[in-house]
Design a protein around this motif. Structure first.
Motif, PDB file in Angstrom:
ATOM      1  N   ALA A   1      70.279  37.416 149.192  1.00 18.73           N
ATOM      2  CA  ALA A   1      70.269  38.371 147.946  1.00 18.73           C
ATOM      3  C   ALA A   1      69.405  39.645 148.526  1.00 18.73           C
ATOM      4  O   ALA A   1      69.500  40.729 148.226  1.00 18.73           O
TER       5      ALA A   1
ATOM      6  N   ALA B   1      72.656  45.407 138.961  1.00 15.29           N
ATOM      7  CA  ALA B   1      71.341  45.895 139.768  1.00 15.29           C
ATOM      8  C   ALA B   1      70.652  46.662 138.932  1.00 15.29           C
ATOM      9  O   ALA B   1      71.196  47.428 138.069  1.00 15.29           O
TER      10      ALA B   1
ATOM     11  N   VAL C   1      78.868  38.805 148.014  1.00 17.37           N
ATOM     12  CA  VAL C   1      79.254  39.182 146.441  1.00 17.37           C
ATOM     13  C   VAL C   1      80.432  38.104 146.133  1.00 17.37           C
ATOM     14  O   VAL C   1      80.481  37.584 145.192  1.00 17.37           O
TER      15      VAL C   1
ATOM     16  N   LEU D   1      73.143  35.160 144.167  1.00 18.23           N
ATOM     17  CA  LEU D   1      73.713  36.002 145.160  1.00 18.23           C
ATOM     18  C   LEU D   1      73.272  35.400 146.642  1.00 18.23           C
ATOM     19  O   LEU D   1      72.047  35.314 146.940  1.00 18.23           O
TER      20      LEU D   1
ATOM     21  N   LYS E   1      77.130  42.213 152.654  1.00 19.97           N
ATOM     22  CA  LYS E   1      76.912  42.352 151.448  1.00 19.97           C
ATOM     23  C   LYS E   1      77.996  42.048 150.396  1.00 19.97           C
ATOM     24  O   LYS E   1      77.935  41.047 149.656  1.00 19.97           O
TER      25      LYS E   1
ATOM     26  N   VAL F   1      78.736  42.415 139.266  1.00 15.96           N
ATOM     27  CA  VAL F   1      77.439  42.612 140.074  1.00 15.96           C
ATOM     28  C   VAL F   1      76.434  43.398 139.495  1.00 15.96           C
ATOM     29  O   VAL F   1      76.915  44.441 139.011  1.00 15.96           O
TER      30      VAL F   1
ATOM     31  N   CYS G   1      71.815  46.603 150.818  1.00 15.62           N
ATOM     32  CA  CYS G   1      73.470  46.747 150.999  1.00 15.62           C
ATOM     33  C   CYS G   1      73.921  47.754 151.749  1.00 15.62           C
ATOM     34  O   CYS G   1      75.085  47.836 152.043  1.00 15.62           O
TER      35      CYS G   1
ATOM     36  N   HIS H   1      72.015  41.703 142.339  1.00 12.24           N
ATOM     37  CA  HIS H   1      71.631  41.990 143.533  1.00 12.24           C
ATOM     38  C   HIS H   1      70.233  42.864 143.533  1.00 12.24           C
ATOM     39  O   HIS H   1      70.131  43.831 142.626  1.00 12.24           O
TER      40      HIS H   1
END
Lengths: 479, 244
Positions: B169, B208, B198, B166, B194, B206, B173, B136
């Protein structure tokens, strides 16, 4: 006196309005579908422009230059319009503008006016002012007409009825236009509106418009639209009155080249909009024989005085920031309680009316920055949002007295500022968090938090604060 | 290189494992990590919520602590974004030109972890992570720091990994700092979409570059018992076959 007219509700509270909008499934579906469609169209026509970034920069620079020399260009525009046979009126606020327009309509003995879609006249609530004087204003933009017939407020700056689908519009037309049966096909709905409006175009003697751009050097006014109904209003009546914000100026005719590329691609996702009308004063024997330009301040000079906030006046009202905004897409425009919703509204409205009258709007954003990326004139909306949040807090602190200082959020922020002020207090707070969370933790998880923080645990768990901070680990490792 | 780690108050207190992973990763690449223990918070929450006067001492403090560092690295795109884009504004608000000058000198040496790795010319960090992951791109890594596909290139170079794209993407979020509390309902509506994206990836993890967004996404995945966990990019990159 601040120009409160911009607000649809006094003291809009976005966080209080949003839940109802979020719960409206029809609205969510209409908004999601519409914004996603227009986003994709915009992206496609912007991607095909190799010089898009240079165009954006040029657009910003022209606006910066114009606003820096606004006093000069406004006088240039006034002289040019007068030279071309038009009249220029200056309006400091909404009340002044409404009085000027009402007086002009009455002087021509009209009881009805036809209107080109105009946000500026929405901003000053002109239709209501005219109605008080016994003059009915007929909106001729299809979506504005829908809103007017429904007795609602616009929820989008370009597509005022974006929150309605065609089934809802069909019912509205059958109810308000006296049509017996009609399908919900777009062509049928447009035809119904056309037959209603054509009679008005041919009989009403006064038209009122806004203006997308005003060329200082020549006095030309430009209106950009899709339907052609605006063109009807701009050419058929005897009298034309245009209400234009003082930030809409461009210095020369050539500057329009930049904006006429930026605007349609950013707003409707079209390479070029179907109707671009540009007129200069009065032409004997052709079009309206009396032209009045009303130049409106209504808070704009206050915006201009703010070094960070003034970029807001670059806005060309394309609505790309609304269409890309994840907050606007989900709540729709009404939650903002302002004529200007979405990201641009969240920064423009508080500046026009004063932050104390729209405190919640700068917070109606996750600061995701998507609006800045699509803005055709590079307004750094997140930067202005953060600046306006600062203004909201400073204004509240400076005028709210003890009550403001004792609000939970203010207390927490003051306390945290102290805590972060030294290593000793910070590490003590970390230990307190590790110890104090005890009653909230179950199986290493926090699923309920009190008060202000309850919004978090409504949908999300929180991992318990670990018993070893990073710095404790580092010290042990170092030892 | 002497890397001064800015751990961020958030990771220090709530996600220490992200700091440990960052240290392991940077040391594995042959650099020395130093931790200046006087550091606390960059002031992001104060600035973004509007308490900007209250952020002035925090900005001063950060500059004082890190002014002589060779390079400052933080595993947080949003904190680095604040330092880069808003420290100048805070100095202007404090009407402190000396502070503004010090900020301008320090800023180019303050990097987010991915930026540091890119600057060092590394793509394959020697990591091993045999799991199905989706990435993400947080708003600050994407639209403030402009990390582009650098984090994804780092992930693709990890051995054993399966990276799945994703959907949508680039959509936020819904975290947004205090936005998640002040506008909790809107934040949840954004988060809901979101989460659907996912779960559609069938990923196990996930990933990030911001723990704060991961706390938002991960907190809801945990509440849903979704069987998907969240990890900071540094944690994935720190994994090796001998140390998992």
């Amino acid at each position: 006196m601040k120009p409160q007219s911009v607000l649809i509700e006094l003291q809009p509270k976005f966080e209080r309005n949003a839940p109802a909008a979020l719960a409206n499934t029809q609205l969510r579906r209409n908004m999601g579908k519409a914004t996603q469609t227009i986003r994709a169209k915009r992206a496609a026509v912007v991607d095909e422009m190799p010089d898009w970034e240079q165009l954006r920069t040029a657009g910003r620079q022209i606006k910066e230059h114009t606003l820096y020399h606004l006093d000069t260009y406004l006088l240039q525009l006034e002289a040019a319009v007068q030279r071309a046979g038009g009249h220029v009126h200056w309006a400091a606020d909404a009340a002044a503008a409404n009085a000027i327009v009402t007086g002009l309509v009455q002087a021509h003995g009209a009881r009805e006016v036809i209107k080109v879609k105009s946000l500026t006249t929405d901003e000053i609530k002109l239709n209501a002012a005219l109605a008080e004087a016994g003059i009915s204003a007929i909106e001729t933009d299809l979506a504005e007409l829908i809103i007017q017939l429904a007795g609602e407020h616009s929820s989008h700056i370009l597509v005022p009825a974006i929150h309605k689908n065609r089934a809802e519009i069909r019912e509205l037309f059958m109810r308000t236009l006296g049509i017996a049966e009609i399908s919900d096909e777009p062509t049928a709905l447009a035809a119904a509106a056309r037959s209603y409006l054509r009679a008005k175009f041919l009989s009403v003697p006064v038209a009122i418009s806004g203006g997308n751009f005003a060329v200082a050097a020549t006095g030309a006014i430009c209106v950009v639209e899709s339907e052609g109904n605006g063109r009807m209003c701009l050419t058929l009546p005897e009298v034309l009155i245009s209400v234009v914000g003082i930030e809409k100026l461009v210095p020369t005719w050539q500057d329009l080249e930049v904006f006429l590329q930026l605007l349609p691609r950013s707003s409707t996702g079209e390479r070029m909009n179907p109707y671009t009308s540009i007129w200069t004063g009065v032409t004997p024997g052709d079009g309206p024989q009396a032209f009045h330009l009303v130049l409106l301040d209504n808070g704009r000079t206050n915006v201009l005085a703010d070094e960070i906030g003034r970029q807001t006046l670059h806005c060309i009202r394309c609505s790309a920031c609304l269409n890309i905004c994840p907050v606007y897409e989900r709540t729709g425009g009404h939650a903002y309680g302002s004529v200007y919703p979405g990201p641009i509204g969240a920064i423009l409205t508080p500046q026009l009316v004063g932050v104390e009258h729209a405190r919640s709007l700068p917070y109606a954003s996750s600061l995701c920055g998507a609006c800045y990326d699509v803005c055709p004139v590079q307004i750094n909306i997140p930067e202005v949002l953060i600046h306006m949040r600062g203004e909201v807090v400073r204004q509240h602190q400076d005028t709210g007295g003890l009550a403001a200082a004792l609000e939970p959020e203010a207390l927490a922020m003051q306390l945290l500022s102290q805590v972060f002020g030294s290593q000793a207090t910070y590490e003590m707070a970390q230990r307190l968090a590790q110890l104090g969370q005890g009653p909230l933790v179950r199986d290493g998880t926090i699923s309920w938090l009190p008060g202000l923080l309850g919004g978090w645990t409504a949908m999300r768990d929180l991992s318990a604060v670990p018993q070893q901070t990073f710095r404790q680990w580092w010290r042990e490792r170092d030892a | 290189m002497q890397v001064a780690l800015f751990i961020t108050c958030f990771n220090d207190t709530l996600f220490p494992q992200v700091g440990m992973a960052t240290v392991r990763l940077i040391e594995r690449l042959g650099h020395t990590v130093q931790f200046r223990s006087a550091q606390t918070c960059c002031g992001q929450m104060h600035v973004n919520t509007g308490y900007q006067r209250e952020a002035v001492p925090l900005v001063r403090r950060f500059v004082q602590i890190f002014h002589d560092a060779e390079v400052v690295v933080a595993p947080s795109a949003s904190c680095i974004g604040l330092i880069r884009d808003y420290y100048g504004h805070i100095a202007a608000l404090a009407d402190d030109t000396a502070l503004a000058r010090e900020i301008a000198i320090l800023q180019p040496r303050v990097l987010e972890l991915t930026e540091f790795l890119t600057r060092m010319g590394v793509t394959d960090v020697g990591a091993y992570f045999p799991h199905r992951v989706t990435y993400h791109p947080t708003c600050h890594s994407l639209r403030v720091l402009r990390l582009g596909d650098a984090p994804l290139r780092l992930l693709h170079a990890v051995r054993g990994i399966e990276v799945v794209a994703l959907p949508d993407a680039e959509q936020c979020c819904g975290f947004g700092g205090t936005f998640a509390v002040k506008n909790a309902d809107t934040s949840m509506a954004m988060l809901g979409d979101k989460l659907r994206a996912v779960r559609d990836t069938r990923a196990e993890v996930v990933v990030a570059a911001d723990t704060s967004c991961l706390m938002q996404i991960g907190g809801a995945l945990q509440r849903q018992r979704a069987g998907v966990r969240t990890m900071h990019l540094a944690e994935v990159l720190a994994h090796t076959e001998d140390r998992q």
